[in-house]
Design an enzyme around this catalytic site. Structure first.
Site, mmCIF file in Angstrom:
data_model
loop_
_atom_site.group_PDB
_atom_site.id
_atom_site.type_symbol
_atom_site.label_atom_id
_atom_site.label_comp_id
_atom_site.label_asym_id
_atom_site.label_seq_id
_atom_site.Cartn_x
_atom_site.Cartn_y
_atom_site.Cartn_z
ATOM 1 N N LEU A 62 -1.725 24.348 -8.420
ATOM 2 C CA LEU A 62 -1.713 23.137 -7.611
ATOM 3 C C LEU A 62 -0.814 23.410 -6.399
ATOM 4 C CD1 LEU A 62 -2.604 20.130 -7.456
ATOM 5 C CD2 LEU A 62 -0.236 19.634 -8.037
ATOM 6 N N LYS A 64 -6.040 18.055 -7.919
ATOM 7 C CA LYS A 64 -5.060 17.319 -8.731
ATOM 8 C C LYS A 64 -5.807 16.365 -9.655
ATOM 9 C CE LYS A 64 -0.381 15.446 -8.288
ATOM 10 N NZ LYS A 64 0.223 16.235 -9.363
ATOM 11 N N TYR A 94 -5.248 12.178 -8.956
ATOM 12 C CA TYR A 94 -4.059 11.347 -8.816
ATOM 13 C C TYR A 94 -3.073 11.980 -7.865
ATOM 14 C CZ TYR A 94 -1.316 14.532 -11.772
ATOM 15 O OH TYR A 94 -0.660 15.630 -12.273
ATOM 16 N N HIS A 106 -22.817 11.937 -18.460
ATOM 17 C CA HIS A 106 -22.040 12.968 -17.759
ATOM 18 C C HIS A 106 -22.339 13.028 -16.266
ATOM 19 C CE1 HIS A 106 -21.145 14.136 -21.815
ATOM 20 N NE2 HIS A 106 -20.405 15.171 -21.425
HETATM 21 N N1 PDD Z 1 3.188 17.150 -10.916
HETATM 22 N N2 PDD Z 1 2.036 22.043 -10.379
HETATM 23 C C1 PDD Z 1 1.506 21.133 -11.205
HETATM 24 C C2 PDD Z 1 0.572 21.590 -12.277
HETATM 25 C C3 PDD Z 1 1.822 19.759 -11.046
HETATM 26 O O1 PDD Z 1 1.284 18.844 -11.851
HETATM 27 C C4 PDD Z 1 2.730 19.382 -10.017
HETATM 28 C C5 PDD Z 1 3.084 17.938 -9.786
HETATM 29 C C6 PDD Z 1 3.275 20.385 -9.204
HETATM 30 C C7 PDD Z 1 4.235 20.061 -8.074
HETATM 31 O O2 PDD Z 1 3.569 19.395 -7.043
HETATM 32 P P1 PDD Z 1 4.314 18.362 -6.079
HETATM 33 O O3 PDD Z 1 5.416 19.113 -5.435
HETATM 34 O O4 PDD Z 1 3.253 17.927 -5.135
HETATM 35 O O5 PDD Z 1 4.826 17.231 -6.941
HETATM 36 C C8 PDD Z 1 2.899 21.696 -9.404
HETATM 37 C C9 PDD Z 1 3.371 15.729 -10.757
HETATM 38 C C10 PDD Z 1 4.725 15.380 -10.226
HETATM 39 C C11 PDD Z 1 3.017 15.024 -12.037
HETATM 40 O O6 PDD Z 1 2.010 15.406 -12.617
HETATM 41 O O7 PDD Z 1 3.701 14.089 -12.438
#
Ligand code: PDD
Length: 287
Positions: free
Chosen positions: A204, A147, A33, A102
């Site tokens: 991430l 992600k 996502y 799976h």
């Molecule tokens: N989350 N680390 C993790 C584990 C995350 O899930 C996210 C983002 C980030 C920050 O990434 P970015 O700057 O690209 O949003 C770091 C999103 C916002 C979510 O799961 O809703």
């Protein structure tokens, strides 16, 4: 008309937006996502978000559900139809619908869902006082660079943080290193240097993190990409977190202990301002 969602080729009322029970996202979290911030109706940092989607899909050998350009049209169209000015656009791609097994299905079309959500900017109090963080064990798998929809460890950590009255969980590995937050990247400032975990399979690679790194490099502020321990974070001058929905928020306490003087620090505030200027530039360029 009420809010719409996009589900596999159709714009449908949000309340009736459904996927099949054998969608592999539903059964296996077999998908990825993205969350893109929308300000003044403009998608911020859209290209790097699409780059990361392509990376996540590639790592899992899931096909693009539509071309990158068509996806951009769909995102814009949903933002337009929903009249979204400020918030996020969420989109997920799963391997598709197939009888539960799976191994990858032989013939399957990947599935695409897009939704939008209105969101207010962080409250005055959050910016004035900063937010609290609670440390939690990092029990995730070793490919956090993807992600993936599979967020159970993140959810458990965020819930534990919420129950500890904290805004976010900072995830701590067995060696005491803070990798990142449950849905944000983690940063500290010590003796004028800004420190954050290096891009790797361990975290991430946040898009806000990436943009901020580029911006920081231009300011002359010292930047160090390395892991820091929870102990170091507790002894830091400042701390902050970044994400697409929060942008940059000062962290003023960890596990109930103040960071620095317990107020948002000057470097965090400066970087937030620099980041917001970058957002304003993107909005200006899009108009
Ligand atoms: N989350 N680390 C993790 C584990 C995350 O899930 C996210 C983002 C980030 C920050 O990434 P970015 O700057 O690209 O949003 C770091 C999103 C916002 C979510 O799961 O809703």
């Amino acid at each position: 008309m009420g809010r719409l969602a996009y589900v596999n080729g159709r714009y449908v009322p949000h309340a009736q937006a459904m996927v099949h029970v054998e969608d592999r996202g539903y059964q296996f979290a077999d998908g990825v996502y993205e969350v893109v911030p929308v300000i003044d109706g403009v998608l911020i940092d859209e290209e790097p978000h699409l780059d990361r989607l392509g990376y996540s899909l590639g790592e899992l050998r899931i096909a693009w559900p539509v071309s990158r350009n068509v996806l951009k049209l769909i995102l814009r169209e949903l933002v337009r139809r929903n009249g979204l000015r400020r918030g996020i656009v969420y989109f997920q791609v799963t391997r598709g619908v197939a009888p539960r097994d799976h191994k990858f299905p032989a013939k399957v079309k990947s599935a695409l869902v897009v939704t939008t959500k209105r969101m207010n900017p962080p409250s005055e109090a959050m910016l004035r006082d900063g937010v609290a963080v609670s440390s939690q064990p990092d029990i995730r798998w070793t490919r956090r660079d993807i992600k993936s929809l599979s967020l159970l460890p993140n959810i458990l950590a965020k819930q534990a943080a919420t129950e500890a009255k904290a805004f976010e969980a900072w995830l701590v590995g067995p060696d005491g290193t803070v990798t990142e937050g449950s849905s944000t990247n983690a940063w500290i400032v010590k003796n004028g240097a800004v420190i954050t975990y290096p891009k790797s399979h361990d975290i991430l690679g946040g898009i806000t993190r990436l943009s901020l790194l580029e911006l920081v490099q231009k300011t002359g502020v010292t930047l160090v990409e390395r892991g820091f321990t929870l102990k170091e974070a507790l002894e830091a001058d400042e701390a902050f977190l970044t994400s697409s929905s929060a942008f940059l928020l000062p962290v003023t306490s960890i596990d109930g202990q103040n960071i620095g003087n317990g107020k948002p620090g000057p470097i965090s505030e400066k970087l937030r301002a620099i980041y917001l200027e970058n957002v304003a530039r993107q909005i200006g360029a899009a108009k």
